[in-house]
Design an enzyme around this catalytic site. Sequence first.
Site, short mmCIF file in Angstrom:
data_model
loop_
_atom_site.label_atom_id
_atom_site.label_comp_id
_atom_site.label_asym_id
_atom_site.label_seq_id
_atom_site.Cartn_x
_atom_site.Cartn_y
_atom_site.Cartn_z
N TYR A 63 -15.37 42.91 -56.63
CA TYR A 63 -14.54 43.67 -55.68
C TYR A 63 -15.33 44.89 -55.25
CZ TYR A 63 -10.45 41.01 -57.38
OH TYR A 63 -9.55 40.02 -57.73
N PHE A 213 -1.08 37.22 -54.62
CA PHE A 213 -0.52 37.09 -53.27
C PHE A 213 1.00 36.85 -53.32
CE2 PHE A 213 -4.89 35.41 -51.84
CZ PHE A 213 -5.33 36.69 -51.58
N PRO A 214 1.77 37.81 -53.86
CA PRO A 214 3.22 37.59 -53.97
C PRO A 214 3.93 37.44 -52.64
CG PRO A 214 2.62 39.84 -54.55
CD PRO A 214 1.35 39.08 -54.45
N GLY A 216 2.16 36.02 -49.84
CA GLY A 216 1.24 35.24 -49.02
C GLY A 216 1.83 33.91 -48.58
N GLY A 217 1.58 33.54 -47.31
CA GLY A 217 1.92 32.20 -46.83
C GLY A 217 3.35 32.02 -46.37
N THR A 219 6.43 31.75 -43.76
CA THR A 219 6.71 31.51 -42.35
C THR A 219 7.66 32.60 -41.86
OG1 THR A 219 8.69 30.18 -42.71
CG2 THR A 219 6.56 29.02 -42.77
N PRO A 220 7.79 32.77 -40.53
CA PRO A 220 8.75 33.77 -40.04
C PRO A 220 10.17 33.53 -40.53
CG PRO A 220 7.23 33.14 -38.28
CD PRO A 220 6.95 32.23 -39.44
N LEU A 221 10.60 32.26 -40.61
CA LEU A 221 11.95 31.98 -41.09
C LEU A 221 12.11 32.38 -42.56
CD1 LEU A 221 12.90 28.52 -39.49
CD2 LEU A 221 14.00 30.74 -39.09
#
Length: 287
Positions: A63, A213-214, A216-217, A219-221
């Site tokens: 990092y 990544f709590p 992450g991923g 969709t808008p819905l």
Amino acid sequence: MTDLNHAGSFQLGTRTVNRMGYGAMQLAGPGVFGPPKDREGALAVLRDAVEAGVNHIDTSDFYGPHITNQLIREALHPYRDDLTLVTKIGAKRGPGGSWDAAFTPAELTTAVHDNLRHLDLDVLDVVNLRLMFDVHGPAEGDIEAPLTALAELQQRGLVRHIGLSNATPAQVRQGQSITRIACVQNQYNLVHRGDDALIDDLAAQRIAYVPFFPLGGFTPLQSGALNGVAASLGATPMQVALAWLLQRSPNILLIPGTSSLAHLRQNLASASLKLPADALAVLDGLA
């Protein structure tokens, strides 16, 4: 100040850590590359986290590279006896910031020594082997050679506990045939739930699972539904997502990262957020 004891604790190897921890990745510059824009602010976040009761910090010498470990050392050394620092090896950064595999025994040995030097430690509490068969997610591949090299470093007294990151269930099983695996660190959250069975299997073995990544991923819905639950509870979407993870399984350890003191305090407050049954029903249906 938030009481992190509300979230409970769990074993990480032979260490007992609060389930609400902190991930140092975002303390580096943009793209996790180069120095932070606000070095003093980064140091303040680390100190505030530990003062609030965080005793599990996730980091890596790739990092920055080197940046987050140097910040941790400057902010927190000499370390509290109960502070567990977890690092990762198996990757390196290219000149332009690319994420490249660094899997040979020589590269792994160098990485362990780099982490020891930059953190100013004689032994690393936990080292996760980051699997790089696919930089974007778990992918099958034989891990015997790199994991055996890491286990040899453990036998030399440089590493206490070994974990796997970005691993498939088959790789976890292979890893356990080579050495004791203290934890698994993969992407997992409300909507990215491919590791459901793995989490339950590890819980039965009293092995920690550390999701990243709590948020992450989504969709808008899905984000809209999460926002609605958060609004009904007077919480932020991130707080709800973290609280859901804490209630998902007792072996889940959280390492939300931020370079903001305000966001740090919001994240840590998730330890006290208990989601009611109706909110859980909505959230469970998002996957």
